[in-house]
Design a protein around this motif. Structure first.
Motif, PDB file in Angstrom:
ATOM      1  N   PHE A  74      23.472   3.902  -9.800  1.00 10.63           N
ATOM      2  CA  PHE A  74      23.011   4.311 -11.010  1.00 10.63           C
ATOM      3  C   PHE A  74      21.747   4.816 -10.941  1.00 10.63           C
ATOM      4  O   PHE A  74      21.573   5.792 -11.681  1.00 10.63           O
ATOM      5  CB  PHE A  74      23.086   2.886 -11.832  1.00 10.63           C
ATOM      6  N   ASP A  75      21.018   4.532  -9.937  1.00  9.06           N
ATOM      7  CA  ASP A  75      19.968   5.194  -9.713  1.00  9.06           C
ATOM      8  C   ASP A  75      19.965   6.669  -9.362  1.00  9.06           C
ATOM      9  O   ASP A  75      19.309   7.733  -9.866  1.00  9.06           O
ATOM     10  CB  ASP A  75      18.959   4.524  -8.220  1.00  9.06           C
ATOM     11  N   PHE A  76      21.254   6.948  -8.632  1.00  9.60           N
ATOM     12  CA  PHE A  76      21.427   8.321  -8.032  1.00  9.60           C
ATOM     13  C   PHE A  76      21.900   9.040  -9.441  1.00  9.60           C
ATOM     14  O   PHE A  76      21.575  10.176  -9.801  1.00  9.60           O
ATOM     15  CB  PHE A  76      22.425   8.103  -7.209  1.00  9.60           C
ATOM     16  N   ILE A  77      22.709   8.331 -10.257  1.00 12.15           N
ATOM     17  CA  ILE A  77      23.338   9.032 -11.607  1.00 12.15           C
ATOM     18  C   ILE A  77      22.330   9.298 -12.549  1.00 12.15           C
ATOM     19  O   ILE A  77      22.318  10.428 -13.037  1.00 12.15           O
ATOM     20  CB  ILE A  77      24.453   7.964 -12.058  1.00 12.15           C
ATOM     21  N   VAL A  78      21.267   8.331 -12.635  1.00 14.72           N
ATOM     22  CA  VAL A  78      20.283   8.530 -13.755  1.00 14.72           C
ATOM     23  C   VAL A  78      19.270   9.928 -13.192  1.00 14.72           C
ATOM     24  O   VAL A  78      18.923  10.600 -14.045  1.00 14.72           O
ATOM     25  CB  VAL A  78      19.480   7.505 -13.887  1.00 14.72           C
ATOM     26  N   GLY A  79      19.183  10.062 -11.857  1.00 11.86           N
ATOM     27  CA  GLY A  79      18.559  11.487 -11.464  1.00 11.86           C
ATOM     28  C   GLY A  79      19.292  12.651 -11.583  1.00 11.86           C
ATOM     29  O   GLY A  79      18.550  13.391 -12.191  1.00 11.86           O
ATOM     30  N   LYS A  80      20.472  12.453 -11.908  1.00 14.06           N
ATOM     31  CA  LYS A  80      21.615  13.604 -12.198  1.00 14.06           C
ATOM     32  C   LYS A  80      21.297  13.918 -13.807  1.00 14.06           C
ATOM     33  O   LYS A  80      21.348  14.971 -14.205  1.00 14.06           O
ATOM     34  CB  LYS A  80      23.111  13.528 -12.045  1.00 14.06           C
TER      35      LYS A  80
ATOM     36  N   LEU B  62      17.732   3.339 -15.679  1.00 17.51           N
ATOM     37  CA  LEU B  62      17.105   4.496 -16.718  1.00 17.51           C
ATOM     38  C   LEU B  62      15.479   3.977 -16.977  1.00 17.51           C
ATOM     39  O   LEU B  62      14.563   4.908 -16.902  1.00 17.51           O
ATOM     40  CB  LEU B  62      17.800   4.536 -18.260  1.00 17.51           C
ATOM     41  N   ARG B  63      15.186   2.780 -17.020  1.00 20.77           N
ATOM     42  CA  ARG B  63      14.029   2.360 -17.243  1.00 20.77           C
ATOM     43  C   ARG B  63      13.163   2.419 -16.025  1.00 20.77           C
ATOM     44  O   ARG B  63      12.052   2.898 -16.057  1.00 20.77           O
ATOM     45  CB  ARG B  63      13.733   1.134 -17.838  1.00 20.77           C
ATOM     46  N   LYS B  64      13.807   2.149 -14.904  1.00 20.36           N
ATOM     47  CA  LYS B  64      13.095   2.446 -13.578  1.00 20.36           C
ATOM     48  C   LYS B  64      12.521   3.769 -13.530  1.00 20.36           C
ATOM     49  O   LYS B  64      11.561   3.890 -12.994  1.00 20.36           O
ATOM     50  CB  LYS B  64      14.135   1.946 -12.403  1.00 20.36           C
ATOM     51  N   GLN B  65      13.115   4.594 -13.853  1.00 20.35           N
ATOM     52  CA  GLN B  65      12.933   6.164 -13.808  1.00 20.35           C
ATOM     53  C   GLN B  65      12.065   6.371 -14.948  1.00 20.35           C
ATOM     54  O   GLN B  65      12.029   7.683 -15.140  1.00 20.35           O
ATOM     55  CB  GLN B  65      14.039   6.887 -13.029  1.00 20.35           C
ATOM     56  N   GLN B  66      11.613   5.700 -15.580  1.00 15.23           N
ATOM     57  CA  GLN B  66      10.830   6.121 -16.733  1.00 15.23           C
ATOM     58  C   GLN B  66      11.663   6.957 -17.742  1.00 15.23           C
ATOM     59  O   GLN B  66      11.120   7.893 -18.511  1.00 15.23           O
ATOM     60  CB  GLN B  66       9.503   6.881 -16.636  1.00 15.23           C
ATOM     61  N   VAL B  67      12.979   6.807 -18.027  1.00 18.65           N
ATOM     62  CA  VAL B  67      13.702   7.375 -18.942  1.00 18.65           C
ATOM     63  C   VAL B  67      13.813   6.563 -20.294  1.00 18.65           C
ATOM     64  O   VAL B  67      14.660   5.569 -20.179  1.00 18.65           O
ATOM     65  CB  VAL B  67      14.873   8.037 -18.439  1.00 18.65           C
ATOM     66  N   ASN B  68      12.777   6.967 -20.960  1.00 19.64           N
ATOM     67  CA  ASN B  68      12.598   5.969 -22.131  1.00 19.64           C
ATOM     68  C   ASN B  68      13.413   6.539 -23.708  1.00 19.64           C
ATOM     69  O   ASN B  68      13.184   5.788 -24.714  1.00 19.64           O
ATOM     70  CB  ASN B  68      11.190   5.455 -22.332  1.00 19.64           C
TER      71      ASN B  68
END
Ligand code: GLC
Length: 440
Positions: free
Chosen positions: A119-125, A181-187
């Motif tokens: 999911f980290d990878f997917i959020v990057g996308k 999402l939150r880990k990568q600051q996508v709020n």
């Protein structure tokens, strides 16, 4: 020892699903549906979703995330109402492959990767297609069996389609995605809905056609869902994910048994192993291998044929699409893909007939399951649309034709019309519709 012709005829007989067999299979399918609904032991899980058909009024811009097999896709999609939509952005990415940046191979479908990694990878996308100054609602199409505990809460029961990512089974995939999402600051992105891909296809099909009460996927995997309206089982009408790929009241051949024995999870997803893209190529390879062992086909190429995965389901499409007189496409495929450098015309024709028998059986079995579902929702077969998406139905030469023929034969003489509607981008559209709708 039989001749090649005799062996092919015998295979065709084993693979033949007559109208009578189909009725028997569809009755068994319907019984399993009933048992699954009341929680009795059944090969059909019957998992209620939190969604019913859309009204057709849904409008606006939504994010869709599609996690189906070895590829992921993110979309920015605009719903325009009454079946109409526009894809504004789309990005597809393999979950295993080569990463140029790190110059290394990655595989988020293997047990060496965790759900968090995936999911980290997917959020990057996802970050590549969103803006920071806009607030988004996100729908996730997650194409695996899940116990749905809320519209955005889906607990993975088991992986299917040979995926093995660690640490996801038994957990809410919505929570893993939101944490990423939150880990990568996508709020500015809120997960609103998680749905199975069959549910997505049904929502997509019903967006412009309220008669759509069945959704189905025939691609890498196979599964169907339907709109359950009787109050006896569910508190309210809801679309139920059947997990049809696990149906097991079927006439198996020794090739099916062999394929199952060597799969990741023997004994499960038995129907899926007979009808879907993940497995049909391998099934053909096992048949050709047996014929080779018996000296009927490609006698001196037995060792090449012994390699699992050397013949794919896309290869079946190539074989079945070969209209050349000398079967030149098949010849090229045998040489380039399998190292079978010399073949007689009869052998190439043999491969064609094997692919054909395997495909026709697959389409016929799927038709039998549709008949079972139709019988459950309306045994007089009024007007119904079955929305279907997936590479086999949409692209494999002959699959749609045989499925429609078998279904037509089965419902002949009944009132009403049953139409199979091919849906494109069903996962993306369905996820957006689920994110847009007032909740159940
Ligand atoms: C597998 C999954 C199922 C999915 C289907 C099609 O059968 O278990 O949930 O709908 O593949 O992708």
């Amino acid at each position: 020892m039989p001749t090649l012709d005799q062996a092919i005829t015998s295979l065709q007989q084993q693979m033949n699903i007559s109208g009578e067999k189909r009725r028997y299979i569809s009755a068994a399918f319907q019984r399993e549906m009933g048992k699954g609904l009341v929680g009795e032991k059944s090969s059909l899980k019957m998992l209620p979703s939190y969604f019913t058909n859309p009204s057709g009024q849904e409008k606006g811009i939504f994010l869709s995330l599609d996690l189906g097999g070895t590829n992921g896709r993110v979309y920015l999609l605009e719903l325009l109402g009454a079946g109409d939509f526009k894809i504004r952005e789309a990005l597809a990415f393999p979950l295993k492959g080569y990463d140029q940046k790190s110059a290394g191979f990655y595989d988020f479908t293997a047990p060496s990767a965790t759900g968090e990694d995936m999911f980290d990878f997917i959020v990057g996308k996802l970050k590549e297609i969103i803006r920071q100054d806009i607030v988004y609602s996100l729908g996730l199409t997650f194409s695996y069996p899940c116990n749905q505990e809320g519209p955005d809460h889906a607990v993975l029961l088991s992986w299917t389609k040979e995926i093995k990512t660690a640490g996801v089974v038994g957990r809410n995939v919505g929570q893993i995605l939101t944490a990423a999402l939150r880990k990568q600051q996508v709020n500015n992105v809120t997960l609103q809905a998680i749905i199975n891909d069959t549910v997505a296809v049904q929502l997509a099909g019903a967006y412009g056609q309220p008669d759509c009460r069945i959704g189905s996927i025939i691609g890498t995997g196979h599964n169907s869902c339907y709109l359950e309206t009787t109050g006896n089982y569910l508190a309210k009408p809801a679309i139920v994910n059947i997990e049809a790929g696990n149906f097991d009241k079927l006439p198996f051949t020794m090739y099916d048994q062999e394929l199952d024995m060597h799969s990741n999870q023997p004994g499960v997803q038995l129907m899926e192993k007979m009808v879907s893209g993940k497995y049909l190529g391998e099934l053909v390879r096992l048949i050709v291998l047996r014929f080779s062992e018996e000296g009927l086909l490609f006698k001196s190429f037995f060792s090449q044929l012994s390699t699992p995965g050397i013949f794919s389901t896309q290869d079946i499409s190539k074989v079945l699409g070969d209209n050349t007189k000398e079967l030149k496409t098949i010849n090229k495929l045998l040489i380039q893909q399998m190292g079978i450098t010399t073949s007689a015309y009869e052998e190439r024709l043999g491969v064609y007939k094997i692919c054909h028998a395997v495909q026709k059986r697959a389409a016929s079995l799927v038709a039998a399951s549709y008949l079972g579902i139709l019988d459950r929702i309306d045994c007089s077969y009024g007007s119904h649309v079955i929305a279907v998406d997936g590479s086999l139905y949409n692209k494999m030469p002959g699959y749609a034709k045989y499925l429609n023929e078998a279904l037509g034969e089965d419902i002949k003489g009944n009132i009403g019309t049953v139409t199979v509607k091919a849906v494109q981008e069903g996962s993306a559209l369905g996820a957006a519709l689920a994110a847009a709708r007032p909740k159940y």
